[in-house]
Scaffold this active site. Structure first.
Site, PDB file in Angstrom:
ATOM      1  N   HIS A  26     104.473 -32.556 -13.934  1.00 27.47           N
ATOM      2  CA  HIS A  26     104.919 -33.774 -13.256  1.00 27.47           C
ATOM      3  C   HIS A  26     105.561 -33.427 -11.909  1.00 27.47           C
ATOM      4  O   HIS A  26     106.398 -32.537 -11.812  1.00 27.47           O
ATOM      5  CB  HIS A  26     105.937 -34.498 -14.138  1.00 27.47           C
ATOM      6  N   ASP A  28     102.517 -32.975 -18.238  1.00 28.65           N
ATOM      7  CA  ASP A  28     103.455 -34.064 -17.983  1.00 28.65           C
ATOM      8  C   ASP A  28     103.562 -34.968 -19.207  1.00 28.65           C
ATOM      9  O   ASP A  28     102.535 -35.455 -19.705  1.00 28.65           O
ATOM     10  CB  ASP A  28     102.945 -34.871 -16.782  1.00 28.65           C
ATOM     11  N   SER A  34     104.676 -41.052  -9.877  1.00 32.26           N
ATOM     12  CA  SER A  34     105.651 -41.144 -10.958  1.00 32.26           C
ATOM     13  C   SER A  34     106.129 -42.593 -11.136  1.00 32.26           C
ATOM     14  O   SER A  34     105.322 -43.488 -11.366  1.00 32.26           O
ATOM     15  CB  SER A  34     106.820 -40.180 -10.682  1.00 32.26           C
TER      16      SER A  34
END
Length: 312
Positions: free
Chosen positions: A283, A253, A160
């Site tokens: 995600h 995501d 991320s």
């Protein structure tokens, strides 16, 4: 809300649970948000077991920086090394939030993991986090051998927001003539602040990570704009000369399309890339070990890491 025609039942249940239980991060002050997230975190299980886990603090030009080093059970006296940057929108998460993932990575990929407790926004706007991960890379290059690591095989890895940091630090190491980086592994990375991509349009609401949240994260991390290559890796004039990459994206995501595009640009600029998109996943899924789809996905990624680091 976009509705995907089919979802794995566990994914659908997990998304419903997350939607009901995760706070609206944009409505909570960052300090309170961190406490809320810590309070909801299960106690650390310290699994999988490691040969050695070391917490230490190093001195950098910007102050003290905490690291946690994971050395797996392995007969090889010299393993590849990962400098790991955790996710959390640049605003939250820490060494504990990703402790289990780092242990799994160390064991599964056969690497020493150096996890970085970088400074968080908005108290420390970018490029503070980038600078901390770069400092950790420099320290690792000089000290990895003390922890059973091979300083000639260092990978930058992040999930991320941490994927952003791994990517930008790889560029900085190239441009500054810094420590040699053998690979970069970007796990559903936050590459840029383009909120008009296909994945943002399709999955910007209803799939845990949202467009609203992503805009808020960027406001915290880059209040003065995102033109700096230390903040957004696509600002680099060229990606040529960067280390081989593993790029992992997740279909559900919002930043997925940007991650896919970054893998394509790396390839176009002559970088060797292993790119895989996990369809039907969202995600952050790698940090949910109880999801049955997570373990096989991890093993696939660990295998890619072993391959790119010559550790198969």
């Amino acid at each position: 809300m976009a509705v995907r025609p089919t979802l794995h039942p566990e994914v659908a249940a997990m998304l419903a649970t997350l939607d009901a239980g995760f706070p609206d991060i944009t409505a909570v002050p960052p300090t309170e948000l961190r406490e809320l997230i810590r309070d909801r975190r299960a106690p650390l299980q310290h699994l999988p077991d490691m040969r050695e886990v070391t917490d230490l603090t190093i001195e950098t030009a910007d102050g003290n920086l905490a690291l946690r080093i994971f050395r797996p059970h392995c007969d090889d006296p010299e393993l590849p090394v990962v400098v790991f940057a955790h996710g959390g929108g640049f605003v939250f998460c820490d060494l504990d939030s990703h402790d289990e993932l780092c242990r799994s990575m160390a064991q599964g990929a056969g690497v020493v993991v150096v996890s970085v407790d970088y400074r968080l926004a908005p108290e420390h706007a970018g490029p503070a986090a980038h600078d901390d991960v770069y400092a950790a890379l420099e320290w690792t290059s000089k000290n990895a051998a003390e922890y059973g690591g091979d300083p000639t095989r260092i990978a930058l890895v992040g999930d991320s927001a941490g994927g952003n940091l791994a990517a930008t630090v790889a560029i900085a190491a190239r441009d500054r003539g810094g420590p040699a980086v053998a690979a970069q592994v970007l796990l559903y990375p936050v590459i840029d602040d383009d909120f008009d991509t296909e994945s943002y349009r399709l999955y910007g609401t209803g799939y845990y990570n949202t467009t609203k949240a992503m805009k808020w994260y960027w406001q915290q991390y880059a209040p003065n704009g995102t033109e700096d290559v230390r903040l957004v890796p696509i600002r680099a004039e060229t990606l040529a000369g960067l280390p081989p990459a593993v790029v992992i994206t997740a279909e559900l995501d919002p930043p997925c399309s940007s991650g896919d595009a970054y893998a394509a640009r790396l390839t176009a600029d002559g970088v060797r890339v292993r790119h895989h998109r996990f369809d039907g996943l969202f995600h952050g899924f790698l940090t949910f070990p109880l999801l049955s789809l997570t373990a096989p996905a991890r093993e696939q990624i660990w295998e890619m890491m072993r391959d790119v680091l010559g550790n198969a």
